[in-house]
Enzyme design. Structure first.
Site, PDB file in Angstrom:
ATOM      1  N   TYR A 102       3.740 -12.834   1.666  1.00  0.00           N
ATOM      2  CA  TYR A 102       3.037 -11.552   1.671  1.00  0.00           C
ATOM      3  C   TYR A 102       2.114 -11.503   0.462  1.00  0.00           C
ATOM      4  CZ  TYR A 102       2.494  -6.543   0.735  1.00  0.00           C
ATOM      5  OH  TYR A 102       1.987  -5.310   0.441  1.00  0.00           O
ATOM      6  N   LYS A 201       8.851  -0.937   6.827  1.00  0.00           N
ATOM      7  CA  LYS A 201       8.472  -1.582   8.075  1.00  0.00           C
ATOM      8  C   LYS A 201       9.516  -1.298   9.167  1.00  0.00           C
ATOM      9  CE  LYS A 201       5.105  -3.542   5.635  1.00  0.00           C
ATOM     10  NZ  LYS A 201       5.463  -3.325   4.224  1.00  0.00           N
TER      11      LYS A 201
END
Length: 368
Positions: A102, A201
Site C-alpha cells: 500500500y 475497509k
C-alpha cells in the site's frame, strides 16, 4: 435430565462475527454494547482516562481478536496502527517489505528512512527464496512486513515459510490482512506475530468509518508486543472515537454475508474481464473482492473507464458495499512497476449483471 449442560464447541468464523464482543446473556442486558461517550473515568480503576481504554473499543477488539485468533487493539486509522508498529523498530534497524505495498506504507517507510530512523528494503514478496535470503543477509532486520494479497498488485506471499524463517532469526512478522480479512486468511495461525487491519475497509464495510487495528498472538511473546503497541497508542493518542468503534463493530457483524456476496461478484467479473479485448491482463488471486484489470490502452484507457460508468464509483479506498474503482498510477507515490493501465476494482454487493453491464458498455467504447 442432566444438569451438566452442552459441551462448548469452537464457533465458526461467521458465528464469531455475530456473537463475539456482546454483553452477557443476562436479564435486561442490551444485545449490543452501547456507545460510551467519555473522556475520563472515576479514578483508581483500570481505565482512568479516555486515551487508555473505552468499553466500546473493547467490544470491537474482542470481536476482531476472536476472528483472528489473538488480542486486538483499535486505532484511529490503519496508518496510525502501522506507525505504531514501525515505532517498535530500533534506531537504525531495517524493515523488509513488499515493493508493491500500500503506497501509504511505502511512503511512511521512505519518510522514516529519509530521516535516518530506519532502513527499508523493498522486495518481490512472491519470490519466497529471495525474501528469505534478504532476511538471512541483513543482521539489522528488525521487522518483516507482509501484505497478502498486496495492494494493488494482488500478489500473494507464502506466509508460513517466511514466518518460520523469521522466527528462527528472531524477526517479528507483520501481515497486513486488510484485503483477505480474517474470514479468508488467519496469519497468526500461519506463524505471523502481528496482524494489521485498515478497519476502514472490509471490516467496517460501509465507507463511513476511519479506523485501524492490530492483533497479536495470545501468548507470552504476544503479551510483550501487545503492551509495547498499546503503549505507543496511548502515548501518541492514536485512538478511535467510540462512535467509530461502534460503527466498525456493527459492520463486522455482517462481514461474512457481505464478503461472500462481494467475492462471488468479483470471481464472475474477473472471468468476464479476462475475455474482453480491451483488457490485457486481469490480476485476481482467486479469492476476495478485489480485482485489478490492466487495460491494453494504458493510462488513457484507464482514465476513460473510470469516467464512463454510472454505477461504479470513481473513488479511492475500498471494501464498502458499493463498487468503486480507480487507476492507481494516478497517485504519484504509486510504484512505477505498477502498470499505467491497472484499475483497482473494489467489488461490492450489487447485482453482478448490473455491475457487468456498466463496465461492458465503457469497455466496448474503449475498444470501438
Amino acid at each position: 435430565m442432566s444438569d451438566s449442560g452442552p459441551v462448548p464447541q469452537p464457533l465458526r468464523p461467521a458465528t464469531l462475527a455475530v456473537t463475539a464482543g456482546r454483553p452477557p446473556h443476562e436479564p435486561d442486558q442490551p444485545l449490543n454494547v452501547p456507545v460510551t461517550m467519555t473522556s475520563t473515568y472515576v479514578a483508581t480503576g483500570d481505565l482512568e482516562y479516555g486515551r487508555y481504554g473505552n468499553p466500546t473499543w473493547s467490544a470491537f477488539e474482542e470481536a476482531l481478536g476472536a476472528l483472528e485468533g489473538g488480542r486486538a487493539l483499535a486505532f484511529s486509522s490503519g496508518m496510525a496502527a502501522a506507525t505504531a508498529l514501525f515505532d517498535l523498530v530500533g534506531q537504525g534497524g531495517s524493515v523488509i517489505a513488499p515493493r508493491h505495498s500500500y503506497n501509504g506504507t511505502v511512503a511512511a517507510l521512505a519518510d522514516l528512512e529519509a530521516r535516518g530512523r530506519l532502513r527499508a528494503h523493498l522486495v518481490d514478496i512472491t519470490d519466497t527464496a529471495a525474501v528469505i535470503a534478504a532476511m538471512d543477509g541483513d543482521e539489522d532486520c528488525s521487522l518483516l512486513w507482509l501484505e497478502s494479497p498486496t495492494n494493488p498488485a494482488l500478489e500473494i506471499a507464502d506466509i508460513a515459510p517466511l514466518a518460520e524463517t523469521a522466527r528462527a532469526l528472531g524477526i517479528p512478522v507483520v501481515v497486513d490482512n486488510t484485503f483477505a480479512t480474517p474470514l479468508l486468511q488467519q496469519p497468526l495461525a500461519l506463524g505471523a506475530d502481528i496482524v494489521l487491519h485498515s478497519a476502514t475497509k472490509f471490516i467496517a464495510g460501509h465507507s463511513d468509518v476511519l479506523m485501524g487495528a492490530v492483533v497479536v498472538r495470545d501468548d507470552a511473546p504476544g503479551a510483550e508486543i501487545f503492551d509495547a503497541v498499546k503503549g505507543r497508542r496511548d502515548l501518541a493518542g492514536a485512538v478511535p472515537g467510540p462512535f467509530e468503534a461502534w460503527l466498525a463493530l456493527r459492520g463486522l457483524r455482517t462481514l461474512h454475508v457481505r464478503l461472500e456476496r462481494a467475492a462471488a461478484n468479483a470471481a464472475e467479473l474477473a472471468d468476464r474481464l479476462a475475455r474482453h479485448p480491451a483488457v490485457a491482463e486481469v490480476r485476481y488471486p482467486g479469492f476476495g473482492a478485489i480485482v485489478a484489470p490492466v487495460l491494453a490502452g494504458g493510462a488513457d484507457a484507464g482514465d476513460f473507464l473510470v469516467r464512463a460508468t454510472s454505477l461504479w464509483v470513481h473513488a479511492t479506498s475500498l471494501g464498502g458495499v458499493e463498487s468503486t474503482f480507480e487507476r492507481r498510477r494516478r497517485w504519484k507515490l504509486e510504484p512505477t512497476t505498477i502498470p499505467e493501465g491497472l484499475v483497482r476494482m473494489s467489488v461490492g454487493i450489487e447485482d453482478v449483471e448490473d455491475l457487468w453491464a456498466d463496465l461492458a458498455q465503457a469497455l466496448d467504447r474503449i475498444n470501438a
